[in-house]
Design an enzyme around this catalytic site. Sequence first.
Site, PDB file in Angstrom:
ATOM      1  CE1 TYR A  73     -81.829  37.479  20.897  1.00  0.00           C
ATOM      2  CE2 TYR A  73     -81.569  36.088  18.854  1.00  0.00           C
ATOM      3  CZ  TYR A  73     -82.304  36.259  20.385  1.00  0.00           C
ATOM      4  OH  TYR A  73     -82.750  35.244  20.917  1.00  0.00           O
ATOM      5  NE  ARG A  94     -77.199  30.279  30.232  1.00  0.00           N
ATOM      6  CZ  ARG A  94     -78.056  30.768  29.188  1.00  0.00           C
ATOM      7  NH1 ARG A  94     -77.772  31.980  28.443  1.00  0.00           N
ATOM      8  NH2 ARG A  94     -79.203  30.230  28.800  1.00  0.00           N
ATOM      9  CE  LYS A 116     -82.920  36.509  24.241  1.00  0.00           C
ATOM     10  NZ  LYS A 116     -83.264  35.377  23.601  1.00  0.00           N
ATOM     11  CD  GLU A 162     -83.625  35.517  27.482  1.00  0.00           C
ATOM     12  OE1 GLU A 162     -84.760  35.701  27.211  1.00  0.00           O
ATOM     13  OE2 GLU A 162     -82.661  34.550  27.092  1.00  0.00           O
ATOM     14  CG  ASP A 163     -79.210  34.768  28.669  1.00  0.00           C
ATOM     15  OD1 ASP A 163     -80.130  34.020  28.354  1.00  0.00           O
ATOM     16  OD2 ASP A 163     -78.508  35.277  27.996  1.00  0.00           O
ATOM     17  CG  ASP A 165     -86.287  33.485  25.650  1.00  0.00           C
ATOM     18  OD1 ASP A 165     -87.077  32.912  25.070  1.00  0.00           O
ATOM     19  OD2 ASP A 165     -85.278  33.960  25.368  1.00  0.00           O
ATOM     20  CG  ASP A 166     -82.285  31.467  28.735  1.00  0.00           C
ATOM     21  OD1 ASP A 166     -81.579  31.746  27.439  1.00  0.00           O
ATOM     22  OD2 ASP A 166     -82.489  32.560  29.594  1.00  0.00           O
ATOM     23  CG  ASN A 202     -76.939  31.183  20.778  1.00  0.00           C
ATOM     24  OD1 ASN A 202     -76.568  30.955  19.640  1.00  0.00           O
ATOM     25  ND2 ASN A 202     -77.928  31.205  21.430  1.00  0.00           N
TER      26      ASN A 202
HETATM   27  N1  LIG Z   1     -80.498  28.207  20.349  1.00  0.00           N
HETATM   28  C1  LIG Z   1     -80.970  28.913  21.453  1.00  0.00           C
HETATM   29  O1  LIG Z   1     -82.279  29.586  21.335  1.00  0.00           O
HETATM   30  C2  LIG Z   1     -80.495  28.990  23.007  1.00  0.00           C
HETATM   31  C3  LIG Z   1     -81.433  29.193  24.046  1.00  0.00           C
HETATM   32  C4  LIG Z   1     -80.877  29.052  25.172  1.00  0.00           C
HETATM   33  C5  LIG Z   1     -79.760  28.951  25.501  1.00  0.00           C
HETATM   34  N2  LIG Z   1     -78.888  28.522  24.463  1.00  0.00           N
HETATM   35  C6  LIG Z   1     -77.336  28.088  24.723  1.00  0.00           C
HETATM   36  O2  LIG Z   1     -77.160  27.093  25.641  1.00  0.00           O
HETATM   37  C7  LIG Z   1     -76.182  27.010  26.029  1.00  0.00           C
HETATM   38  C8  LIG Z   1     -76.138  26.603  27.726  1.00  0.00           C
HETATM   39  O3  LIG Z   1     -77.050  27.161  28.229  1.00  0.00           O
HETATM   40  P1  LIG Z   1     -77.606  26.693  29.722  1.00  0.00           P
HETATM   41  O4  LIG Z   1     -78.260  28.012  30.349  1.00  0.00           O
HETATM   42  O5  LIG Z   1     -77.941  25.445  29.811  1.00  0.00           O
HETATM   43  O6  LIG Z   1     -75.976  26.771  30.266  1.00  0.00           O
HETATM   44  P2  LIG Z   1     -75.498  26.180  31.485  1.00  0.00           P
HETATM   45  O7  LIG Z   1     -74.200  26.651  31.706  1.00  0.00           O
HETATM   46  O8  LIG Z   1     -76.264  25.814  32.658  1.00  0.00           O
HETATM   47  O9  LIG Z   1     -75.273  24.632  30.981  1.00  0.00           O
HETATM   48  C9  LIG Z   1     -74.135  24.248  30.093  1.00  0.00           C
HETATM   49  C10 LIG Z   1     -74.213  22.697  30.243  1.00  0.00           C
HETATM   50  O10 LIG Z   1     -73.199  22.196  29.646  1.00  0.00           O
HETATM   51  C11 LIG Z   1     -72.363  21.356  30.167  1.00  0.00           C
HETATM   52  N3  LIG Z   1     -71.233  21.179  29.531  1.00  0.00           N
HETATM   53  C12 LIG Z   1     -70.102  22.300  29.544  1.00  0.00           C
HETATM   54  N4  LIG Z   1     -69.219  21.814  28.853  1.00  0.00           N
HETATM   55  C13 LIG Z   1     -69.124  20.534  28.398  1.00  0.00           C
HETATM   56  C14 LIG Z   1     -68.742  19.729  27.676  1.00  0.00           C
HETATM   57  N5  LIG Z   1     -67.406  20.150  27.178  1.00  0.00           N
HETATM   58  N6  LIG Z   1     -69.137  18.526  27.694  1.00  0.00           N
HETATM   59  C15 LIG Z   1     -70.337  18.041  28.165  1.00  0.00           C
HETATM   60  N7  LIG Z   1     -70.983  18.931  28.724  1.00  0.00           N
HETATM   61  C16 LIG Z   1     -70.535  20.284  29.058  1.00  0.00           C
HETATM   62  C17 LIG Z   1     -72.328  21.805  31.697  1.00  0.00           C
HETATM   63  O11 LIG Z   1     -72.218  20.562  32.586  1.00  0.00           O
HETATM   64  C18 LIG Z   1     -73.875  22.258  31.649  1.00  0.00           C
HETATM   65  O12 LIG Z   1     -74.775  21.080  32.148  1.00  0.00           O
HETATM   66  C19 LIG Z   1     -75.473  28.540  25.985  1.00  0.00           C
HETATM   67  O13 LIG Z   1     -74.512  28.712  25.229  1.00  0.00           O
HETATM   68  C20 LIG Z   1     -76.657  29.392  25.594  1.00  0.00           C
HETATM   69  O14 LIG Z   1     -76.349  30.624  24.655  1.00  0.00           O
HETATM   70  C21 LIG Z   1     -79.131  28.414  23.270  1.00  0.00           C
HETATM   71  O1  LIG Z   2     -79.996  34.912  23.163  1.00  0.00           O
HETATM   72  C1  LIG Z   2     -79.945  33.929  22.531  1.00  0.00           C
HETATM   73  O2  LIG Z   2     -79.638  34.258  21.079  1.00  0.00           O
HETATM   74  C2  LIG Z   2     -80.807  32.845  22.793  1.00  0.00           C
HETATM   75  C3  LIG Z   2     -80.928  32.254  24.221  1.00  0.00           C
HETATM   76  O3  LIG Z   2     -81.922  32.785  24.761  1.00  0.00           O
HETATM   77  C4  LIG Z   2     -79.470  32.301  24.660  1.00  0.00           C
HETATM   78  O4  LIG Z   2     -79.458  32.551  25.903  1.00  0.00           O
HETATM   79  O5  LIG Z   2     -78.499  31.979  23.977  1.00  0.00           O
HETATM   80 MG   LIG Z   3     -81.094  33.263  26.651  1.00  0.00          MG
END
Ligand SMILES: NC(=O)c1ccc[n+]([C@@H]2O[C@H](COP(=O)([O-])OP(=O)(O)OC[C@H]3O[C@@H](n4cnc5c(N)ncnc54)[C@H](O)[C@@H]3O)[C@@H](O)[C@H]2O)c1
Ligand SMILES: O=C(O)C[C@H](O)C(=O)O
Ligand SMILES: [Mg+2]
Length: 614
Positions: free
Chosen positions: A140, A196, A214, A285-286, A308-309, A460
């Site tokens: 993962y 994504r 997942k 997902e993603d 999930d996101d 991530n």
């Molecule tokens: N921890 C978890 O369980 C979990 C779950 C889902 C997503 N995530 C992570 O969250 C991140 C974002 O996912 P998403 O689907 O929202 O992506 P996304 O690309 O749609 O969103 C990213 C956002 O960040 C903004 N951004 C980018 N660079 C920036 C900066 N320097 N300053 C300010 N804003 C900035 C963009 O404008 C956008 O709004 C990914 O890295 C993903 O892995 C983590």
């Molecule tokens: O896949 C993960 O580790 C969490 C989340 O769904 C992500 O998109 O970052």
């Molecule tokens: Mg995800």
Amino acid sequence: MIIARAQSARTLLRTHTSCPLPTTTTATLIVSRQYHSPVKTTAMTTSHKLSAHLPNGANGAGPSPPLTPKSNSIPLGRGVALARPKITREQSLLRLQQQLRDTPSPLNKHGLLSRVRQQDPELFFSAIQADLVNLAPIVYTPTVGEACQKYSHVYGGPEGLYLSIEDQNQLPTILAEYAATLKHQPQIIVVTDGSRILGLGDLGLGGMGISVGKLNLYVAGGGLDPAGTLPVVLDMGTNTESIRNDPLYLGLKKPRVGLDEASVFMEKFMEAAANAFPNTVIQHEDFYSEAAFAFLDKYQNTHRMFNDDIQGTGSVILGGFIKAARQASKASGRPLTDHKVVFLGGGSAAVGVAKEMMNFFKMQGLSEDEARDRFWLIDTKGLITSTRYDVVAGKLAAHKEYFIRKDTEGKEYKTLQEVVDYVQPTALVGLSTTFGAFEEPVVRQLAATNEAPIIFPLSNPTSKCELSFEDALNWTDGRVLFASGSPYDPITYHGQLREPGQGNNFLVFPGIGLGALASGAKHITDEMITASAIALSEALTPEETEAGLLYPRLNRIREVSAKVAAGVVIAAQKAGEDTAIELRGLTEEQLIDELKKKQWSPYVDNSPSTTPRL
Ligand SMILES: NC(=O)c1ccc[n+]([C@@H]2O[C@H](COP(=O)([O-])OP(=O)(O)OC[C@H]3O[C@@H](n4cnc5c(N)ncnc54)[C@H](O)[C@@H]3O)[C@@H](O)[C@H]2O)c1
Ligand SMILES: O=C(O)C[C@H](O)C(=O)O
Ligand SMILES: [Mg+2]
């Protein structure tokens, strides 16, 4: 490429099954060898290969393990079995563990484990369950990210359904045929379009790795039968030019189609999947943010699905925030309603998490508007305000509109530092895909204004994380309440062992899926998602709470998933969404017991024929 074009798939099916196949389909049909091997197709050829190279029968004498546990096995003659080394399960596990130790690169470990999973799921899952803490980062995040980036290079055979937009008119046929070859129907489908993947961008067909990752956690963490899992990638091209130009790339070498075309394809997939597998939960997902919101909006009331996101992440962060906010308020003496949360990021994850976190404030008695007022979202253009140029021009992405600040009196705040100066938050959440974006001055300032600053750098994989655990401890004099999306090791800080939280949706999605299945819910409602968060926050043991943890320890994930699932079942019952009448009237404890009884374990005879599955 082992991907079976329809012609060869037809040939295989004709050879081994009585299932009639239409002659019209030119679709790409790929059958999983791990999760859902058809009864008599590729499983047969692969199993013969395995029997020669991987002796691993029970007590050394049995046949090769089936590709899908307890099903689809091709028994060998007793004579052949006797002519193979006598290897016990314990030896197989020890050997795999030794091989993992001898394989230094995480990506190579991932590859080794993927091969084992395809050939011997029970061995794979016994290894994962024996050491989830060390192997989750391999199967993962973070390693799965690299595996997706290099998917076409390290490809070791089909792992699920790779459905191409060019074959979209054949989807009903492909899925119906596929369903007809299966002994057990899938219970959970994880589907991505690869657009994504984590914070790594558009990886096209390589996104299959995330669907597989997942589902590994559905089994290891949730106790789902591997035979009930189906990973899917919808291939609609990729906007990453280097991937398109790669001669080894296995997907469509075309730019990704726009949202309108993607929506047509998605509609065909959702319909075909619901028809072929009527009892399945579908996890999105993603998908890139715009598509993620559009598809959730379209299907959450018509299909048994969730994103999930948006929702899984919302739940896990609400769960962790409930614990963190209480600890922080205890340290500061300030009321829970005083918390102020600044988000770096305005994508699907940030908006999903902020909306779900509003429930924390509503639980304290705030109205919807008052709860929303506790959140400030920043994207690449700065704080999202009603006077920002793109907002005024009507160009803001629709999903961000809900969080437009209307109280900034025409002043714009471009940087995180400016926003932190202005808001004086108690909590900082990173979902920006930007490595190191929580810089030292900002973190120090948060520490200067809060006894226990809450910092959740959630992007991530680790290469995109906004702040490391070590820097978080050092820049807050050890006072930080920390959770990151990808794992960090514990650190001894000033003689005290400090364990970081991992705010990752894997703490809830298995429970959400299991709860939806167990309750027979028709849909997955917002209330069911919030219930999963509350159950998670209540899943810590007294010792974990005493140690200041925000999340339960990973080694208890099965227990935690059962508790989360029970919360989801109860919420489904309250909403009148459930159809599993036998579960009505059970207490939470009784539900947890029921759910635990149904959890699948490797080498335990709890196959569908003897125990009703979830
Ligand atoms: N921890 C978890 O369980 C979990 C779950 C889902 C997503 N995530 C992570 O969250 C991140 C974002 O996912 P998403 O689907 O929202 O992506 P996304 O690309 O749609 O969103 C990213 C956002 O960040 C903004 N951004 C980018 N660079 C920036 C900066 N320097 N300053 C300010 N804003 C900035 C963009 O404008 C956008 O709004 C990914 O890295 C993903 O892995 C983590
Ligand atoms: O896949 C993960 O580790 C969490 C989340 O769904 C992500 O998109 O970052
Ligand atoms: Mg995800």
